[in-house]
Scaffold this motif. Sequence first.
Motif, short mmCIF file in Angstrom:
data_model
loop_
_atom_site.label_atom_id
_atom_site.label_comp_id
_atom_site.label_asym_id
_atom_site.label_seq_id
_atom_site.Cartn_x
_atom_site.Cartn_y
_atom_site.Cartn_z
N UNK A 151 -22.11 22.37 31.21
CA UNK A 151 -21.28 21.44 30.43
C UNK A 151 -21.84 20.03 30.49
N UNK A 152 -22.22 19.58 31.68
CA UNK A 152 -22.75 18.22 31.79
C UNK A 152 -24.06 18.05 31.03
N UNK A 168 -12.41 13.97 23.76
CA UNK A 168 -13.17 14.51 22.63
C UNK A 168 -13.47 15.98 22.90
N UNK A 169 -13.29 16.81 21.90
CA UNK A 169 -13.64 18.23 22.01
C UNK A 169 -15.16 18.34 21.90
N UNK A 170 -15.80 18.88 22.95
CA UNK A 170 -17.27 18.98 22.91
C UNK A 170 -17.76 20.41 22.83
N UNK A 171 -16.86 21.39 23.09
CA UNK A 171 -17.28 22.80 23.03
C UNK A 171 -16.05 23.68 22.89
N UNK A 172 -16.20 24.77 22.12
CA UNK A 172 -15.13 25.75 22.02
C UNK A 172 -15.71 27.13 21.77
N UNK A 175 -13.68 22.73 25.94
CA UNK A 175 -14.13 21.72 26.90
C UNK A 175 -13.92 20.36 26.28
N UNK A 176 -13.25 19.49 27.02
CA UNK A 176 -13.01 18.12 26.58
C UNK A 176 -13.82 17.16 27.44
N UNK A 203 -10.65 35.35 27.54
CA UNK A 203 -10.63 33.88 27.52
C UNK A 203 -10.46 33.32 28.93
N UNK A 204 -9.59 33.92 29.70
CA UNK A 204 -9.37 33.47 31.07
C UNK A 204 -10.63 33.66 31.93
N UNK A 205 -11.32 34.76 31.71
CA UNK A 205 -12.56 35.03 32.44
C UNK A 205 -13.61 33.96 32.11
N UNK A 206 -13.75 33.63 30.83
CA UNK A 206 -14.74 32.62 30.43
C UNK A 206 -14.36 31.24 30.95
N UNK A 207 -13.09 30.90 30.91
CA UNK A 207 -12.65 29.62 31.46
C UNK A 207 -13.03 29.52 32.94
#
Length: 81
Positions: free
Chosen positions: A75-76, A46-50, A6-7, A59-63
Amino acid sequence: MFTVYVLHSKSFDKIYIGFTSNLKERLLSHNELGKKGWTIRFRPWDLIHQEEFVNKPDAMRREKELKTAKGREWIWKLVNG
């Protein structure tokens, strides 16, 4: 390995959710090398989460989960503390 990331663009208060097999290269593309696409308009990012995944389908499911209303709300909360 695959990374869901997440950027956040502080300048424009935008978020971007994606996944990749090479996070370092992908971040470089978002912030410097990319010549087209949505993210170039809102630099810098900025990278805020990975999160790491062994296989692409997970990975696709989580995205996809993070792109839902509930995921974006979470995220917010990260962005705003």
